[in-house]
Structure formats: structure tokens, C-alpha cells
Design a protein around this motif. Structure first.
Motif, mmCIF file in Angstrom:
data_model
loop_
_atom_site.group_PDB
_atom_site.id
_atom_site.type_symbol
_atom_site.label_atom_id
_atom_site.label_comp_id
_atom_site.label_asym_id
_atom_site.label_seq_id
_atom_site.Cartn_x
_atom_site.Cartn_y
_atom_site.Cartn_z
ATOM 1 N N LEU A 177 -9.981 30.344 -2.980
ATOM 2 C CA LEU A 177 -8.557 30.047 -3.030
ATOM 3 C C LEU A 177 -7.786 31.052 -2.186
ATOM 4 O O LEU A 177 -8.225 32.192 -1.997
ATOM 5 C CB LEU A 177 -8.075 30.101 -4.484
ATOM 6 N N PRO A 178 -6.620 30.689 -1.668
ATOM 7 C CA PRO A 178 -5.820 31.600 -0.835
ATOM 8 C C PRO A 178 -5.401 32.843 -1.608
ATOM 9 O O PRO A 178 -5.269 32.803 -2.835
ATOM 10 C CB PRO A 178 -4.606 30.746 -0.460
ATOM 11 N N ASN A 179 -5.214 33.931 -0.885
ATOM 12 C CA ASN A 179 -4.740 35.172 -1.511
ATOM 13 C C ASN A 179 -3.400 34.925 -2.202
ATOM 14 O O ASN A 179 -2.500 34.294 -1.637
ATOM 15 C CB ASN A 179 -4.582 36.274 -0.466
ATOM 16 N N GLY A 180 -3.293 35.446 -3.418
ATOM 17 C CA GLY A 180 -2.035 35.308 -4.156
ATOM 18 C C GLY A 180 -1.869 33.970 -4.857
ATOM 19 O O GLY A 180 -0.872 33.743 -5.546
ATOM 20 N N TYR A 181 -2.846 33.064 -4.676
ATOM 21 C CA TYR A 181 -2.737 31.721 -5.243
ATOM 22 C C TYR A 181 -3.045 31.721 -6.732
ATOM 23 O O TYR A 181 -2.473 30.959 -7.505
ATOM 24 C CB TYR A 181 -3.703 30.782 -4.523
ATOM 25 N N GLY A 182 -3.945 32.610 -7.152
ATOM 26 C CA GLY A 182 -4.385 32.641 -8.529
ATOM 27 C C GLY A 182 -5.860 32.295 -8.615
ATOM 28 O O GLY A 182 -6.522 32.033 -7.600
ATOM 29 N N SER A 183 -6.392 32.274 -9.826
ATOM 30 C CA SER A 183 -7.816 31.988 -9.974
ATOM 31 C C SER A 183 -8.108 31.314 -11.309
ATOM 32 O O SER A 183 -7.293 31.358 -12.236
ATOM 33 C CB SER A 183 -8.619 33.279 -9.865
ATOM 34 N N VAL A 184 -9.298 30.697 -11.364
ATOM 35 C CA VAL A 184 -9.787 30.084 -12.600
ATOM 36 C C VAL A 184 -11.104 30.767 -12.931
ATOM 37 O O VAL A 184 -12.055 30.715 -12.141
ATOM 38 C CB VAL A 184 -9.987 28.569 -12.437
ATOM 39 N N ARG B 101 -5.257 32.057 -14.304
ATOM 40 C CA ARG B 101 -4.429 33.252 -14.203
ATOM 41 C C ARG B 101 -3.897 33.437 -12.788
ATOM 42 O O ARG B 101 -4.355 32.803 -11.842
ATOM 43 C CB ARG B 101 -5.234 34.484 -14.601
ATOM 44 N N LYS B 102 -2.917 34.354 -12.689
ATOM 45 C CA LYS B 102 -2.330 34.635 -11.379
ATOM 46 C C LYS B 102 -1.860 36.081 -11.369
ATOM 47 O O LYS B 102 -1.334 36.592 -12.372
ATOM 48 C CB LYS B 102 -1.145 33.693 -11.138
ATOM 49 N N THR B 103 -2.097 36.764 -10.258
ATOM 50 C CA THR B 103 -1.654 38.153 -10.117
ATOM 51 C C THR B 103 -0.205 38.183 -9.649
ATOM 52 O O THR B 103 0.140 37.608 -8.607
ATOM 53 C CB THR B 103 -2.527 38.916 -9.108
ATOM 54 N N LEU B 104 0.635 38.844 -10.429
ATOM 55 C CA LEU B 104 2.054 38.917 -10.070
ATOM 56 C C LEU B 104 2.371 40.173 -9.250
ATOM 57 O O LEU B 104 3.366 40.219 -8.535
ATOM 58 C CB LEU B 104 2.906 38.922 -11.349
ATOM 59 N N GLY B 105 1.537 41.179 -9.403
ATOM 60 C CA GLY B 105 1.793 42.426 -8.676
ATOM 61 C C GLY B 105 0.866 43.520 -9.183
ATOM 62 O O GLY B 105 -0.147 43.243 -9.831
ATOM 63 N N ILE C 8 -1.245 40.751 -14.598
ATOM 64 C CA ILE C 8 -1.818 39.405 -14.688
ATOM 65 C C ILE C 8 -0.933 38.481 -15.525
ATOM 66 O O ILE C 8 -0.512 38.843 -16.636
ATOM 67 C CB ILE C 8 -3.236 39.433 -15.300
ATOM 68 N N LEU C 9 -0.673 37.315 -15.008
ATOM 69 C CA LEU C 9 0.028 36.271 -15.759
ATOM 70 C C LEU C 9 -1.013 35.238 -16.192
ATOM 71 O O LEU C 9 -1.707 34.651 -15.353
ATOM 72 C CB LEU C 9 1.084 35.583 -14.892
ATOM 73 N N THR D 142 5.920 30.856 -18.705
ATOM 74 C CA THR D 142 4.711 30.566 -19.484
ATOM 75 C C THR D 142 4.944 30.722 -20.984
ATOM 76 O O THR D 142 4.296 30.056 -21.785
ATOM 77 C CB THR D 142 3.556 31.481 -19.053
ATOM 78 N N LYS D 143 5.852 31.599 -21.381
ATOM 79 C CA LYS D 143 6.157 31.721 -22.810
ATOM 80 C C LYS D 143 6.834 30.451 -23.303
ATOM 81 O O LYS D 143 6.518 29.927 -24.365
ATOM 82 C CB LYS D 143 7.056 32.941 -23.050
ATOM 83 N N ALA D 144 7.785 29.953 -22.494
ATOM 84 C CA ALA D 144 8.454 28.715 -22.864
ATOM 85 C C ALA D 144 7.471 27.565 -22.877
ATOM 86 O O ALA D 144 7.550 26.662 -23.714
ATOM 87 C CB ALA D 144 9.593 28.426 -21.884
ATOM 88 N N ALA D 145 6.522 27.603 -21.952
ATOM 89 C CA ALA D 145 5.546 26.517 -21.846
ATOM 90 C C ALA D 145 4.612 26.454 -23.044
ATOM 91 O O ALA D 145 3.955 25.443 -23.261
ATOM 92 C CB ALA D 145 4.739 26.675 -20.563
#
Length: 351
Positions: free
Chosen positions: A3-10, A24-28, A42-43, A68-71
Motif C-alpha cells: 500500500l502507498p506510504n501514509g495510506y494505512g495498513s491491515v 489502522r493508519k499512522t497519523l504522525g 496510531i489510529l 473513529t470515536k463517533a463511528a
């Protein structure tokens, strides 16, 4: 496929899990003093049963990022947040209506709101066992909750607009039977026909109007020769109509019409004043019902009239014209002719 950098992962988690794939996805990054190194922020977007499902979840998030909390809010959470804002702005009766509608949705309480689909909502309608007006209230609740959820990024699609209640429009066709006067009860009232206030009950039983429509009826809108009267003010558009007067109660209309010449209303108090609902209900209707040992309300007269017309085989369109049911008539059907009035009078004379 990478997957592209910054896209996230499974990532697949260890052990036996119903949803083993972590999305998940890296926010910073930030510096962790205890570990003395840079660590990822990590989000966690969610968990999936399959990698394909996880990738779709990741794609959806990247396409339309959401809280994601609302979700993770359940149907119950959304209702609680919505009601906190809504209830202070509406009447007590409206609030009670929404509360009753919510109670029919217990199977949705702990389901994640954004994961709900049309089938979940439709199942509530299909299995609630309620009549059509109650189903309308449930659908309105769905509409309100989805409107709130969309505005607050809790979900991305409104499924409430697709909920079908039209198929249940004639649900509970025998609903009037529970509230109608029995033949024996009607006979008891006929035995009191010489009392002018008992006559009002008989007038209601054979015209199907709401009690307020009869109490507000002015003499100028009563046409004794043609045997009908005009309802010029009603709670619904189709309530504005011409109502036939049955032969058997016509003498009561004539007597009330002639009783107090100076009063503009057909029905009136002893001193010739406009009959208010509470005055009639508390001073006459309730005592009469107790006297005859009958447990009914004035609105039961309307139910009874509808039921008697149906039992007599009167066409449904004619019944709807007589009682002014909402949504019953087209524009063409609302244009009354002399023949229409005769047809309506003939209909009420069958009961």
C-alpha cells in the motif's frame, strides 16, 4: 500488494478472533521519553473478518475520513445524544411519541450505528406489530437519528429514507372494533333519545365527525332540506367536507336548529352559548356513560360510525368522504355535486 506510504495498513492479529484483521493508519510521530525514541501515533479504524473487508474499510476511511470515536457509537448512543438536544425543543406529547417509537427498536440498541443497513431498520418495521400511525412515528425517529448522525460524521449514508411503511397503510383493519360501541350499547342510548343531550351522542354515532367538528358547527353551515352540513374547520385538509345527515337522526338536528334562534351554533349550552369540549365532555358525556355503564369516549362514536358503514357494505371511498380521512380523496373527488350528497345520505341511511 504494497500500500502507498501514509495510506494505512491491515494487520492480522494472533489467536482466534471473530474479526482478526486490525485496520489502522499512522497519523504522525512523537518522542516517547520512557522509550527514548520516536513512536507512531496510531489510529485504529476498526476490525474486520477478512483482509478484503479490512482493505475496503481502509479505502472508505481514506476516501472520507471520519471521527473513529463517533463511528463506534451504537444506536442507543446516537439516540441519547440526539434526544438531549431534541427533547428540550418539543412538546411532552411529541417526546412521549419518540420514546415509544424508540422502545420498539430494542434489537438495535447495541449495534454500531454506522454498520446499520436498510434490512436492520426494515426488520423493526416488519416485526413491530404496530399499526400504521405508530410505524410512521418509528420512521420519523429513524429520519431524525440519521439526520443527526450525518451532521456529526457518525455515518456516511442515510438508510432511513428507504424504509417502506406504505405496504402497511391498511394495517390493523379491525382497529375500530376495539373502540366501537356495541349494538346493545347503541340501543341503550336510543332508549334515551328524548333527552336532547343524549341526542348529541346519537348524532355523533351516525355522522362520523370529530366531537370538535360538531360542537363548532354553525347553523349557517347546516342544510336541513338537503340533509347535510359543511365542516369548514378541521384538523386535516380532507376534514373540510360535506357530511350527510341520516334520516333517523334528522329530527334531532331540526330540534337543535330551532331550539335557540339567537344562537349561531347548532349545539349550545342551556344559556345559548357555544359548547366547549370540556363543558360537554365533563358535564354530559361522562355522566351519561356512567349512567348507562358504558366505557367509551366521544371519539369512539367516530370509530363506531366507520365500522357500521363498513359492515353495511358501503364503498371505502364513500366512507372516506363522509369521515374526511387524510389522503382519501383526489382533487376531482373533492368536487361535490348534488348526486354526491344524495349518495352520501343513502350511505348513512344503511346503518
Amino acid at each position: 500488494m504494497k500500500l502507498p506510504n501514509g495510506y494505512g495498513s491491515v494487520v492480522k492479529l494472533s489467536g482466534k478472533r471473530r474479526k482478526p484483521f486490525l485496520v489502522r493508519k499512522t497519523l504522525g510521530w512523537h518522542f516517547d521519553k520512557e522509550k527514548d525514541k520516536q513512536v507512531q501515533d496510531i489510529l485504529i479504524i476498526g476490525y474486520a473478518e477478512t483482509r478484503a473487508e479490512g482493505l475496503q474499510m481502509l479505502a472508505d476511511y481514506n476516501k472520507n475520513p471520519y471521527d473513529t470515536k463517533a463511528a463506534k457509537m451504537t444506536f442507543m448512543n446516537v439516540y441519547e445524544e440526539w434526544s438531549k438536544r431534541k427533547f428540550p425543543t418539543i412538546s411532552r406529547s411529541n417526546m412521549n411519541g419518540y420514546t415509544a417509537a424508540y422502545k420498539t427498536c430494542s434489537m438495535l440498541y447495541h449495534k454500531t450505528f454506522k454498520d446499520l443497513r436498510l434490512v436492520d431498520l426494515q426488520t423493526i418495521i416488519d416485526n413491530c406489530g404496530k399499526n400504521y400511525p405508530t410505524m410512521k412515528k418509528i420512521k420519523v425517529l429513524f429520519n431524525q437519528l440519521y439526520d443527526f448522525a450525518l451532521k456529526n460524521d457518525i455515518c456516511n449514508k442515510d438508510y432511513s429514507s428507504y424504509v417502506d411503511i406504505a405496504q402497511y397503510k391498511d394495517r390493523n383493519p379491525n382497529k375500530y372494533d376495539r373502540n366501537k360501541f356495541t349494538k346493545d350499547e347503541i340501543q341503550k342510548i336510543w332508549e334515551q333519545k328524548d333527552d336532547k343531550y343524549f341526542q348529541i351522542i346519537l348524532m355523533l354515532l351516525y355522522n362520523g365527525v370529530r366531537i370538535s367538528e360538531l360542537l363548532d358547527l354553525k347553523k349557517e353551515n347546516v342544510h336541513l332540506e338537503e340533509q347535510y352540513f359543511d365542516v369548514v374547520k378541521s384538523k386535516t385538509e380532507n376534514g373540510i367536507r360535506k357530511v350527510p345527515i341520516a334520516d333517523k337522526v334528522l329530527p334531532f338536528y331540526k330540534a337543535w336548529y330551532e331550539r335557540t334562534p339567537d344562537c349561531e351554533y347548532l349545539l349550545h349550552t342551556e344559556d345559548g352559548k357555544h359548547f366547549l369540549y370540556r363543558n360537554y365532555y365533563d358535564s354530559y358525556f361522562v355522566p351519561f356513560m356512567k349512567q348507562l355503564n358504558i366505557d367509551r369516549t366521544p371519539h369512539c362514536c367516530r370509530h363506531t360510525c366507520i365500522s357500521m358503514l363498513a359492515e353495511a357494505g358501503v364503498d371505502q371511498t364513500i366512507i372516506k368522504k363522509i369521515v374526511g380521512h387524510s389522503g382519501a380523496m383526489t382533487l376531482t373527488e373533492k368536487v361535490y355535486t348534488h348526486f354526491d350528497i344524495k349518495e352520501l345520505v343513502d350511505a348513512v341511511n344503511q346503518i
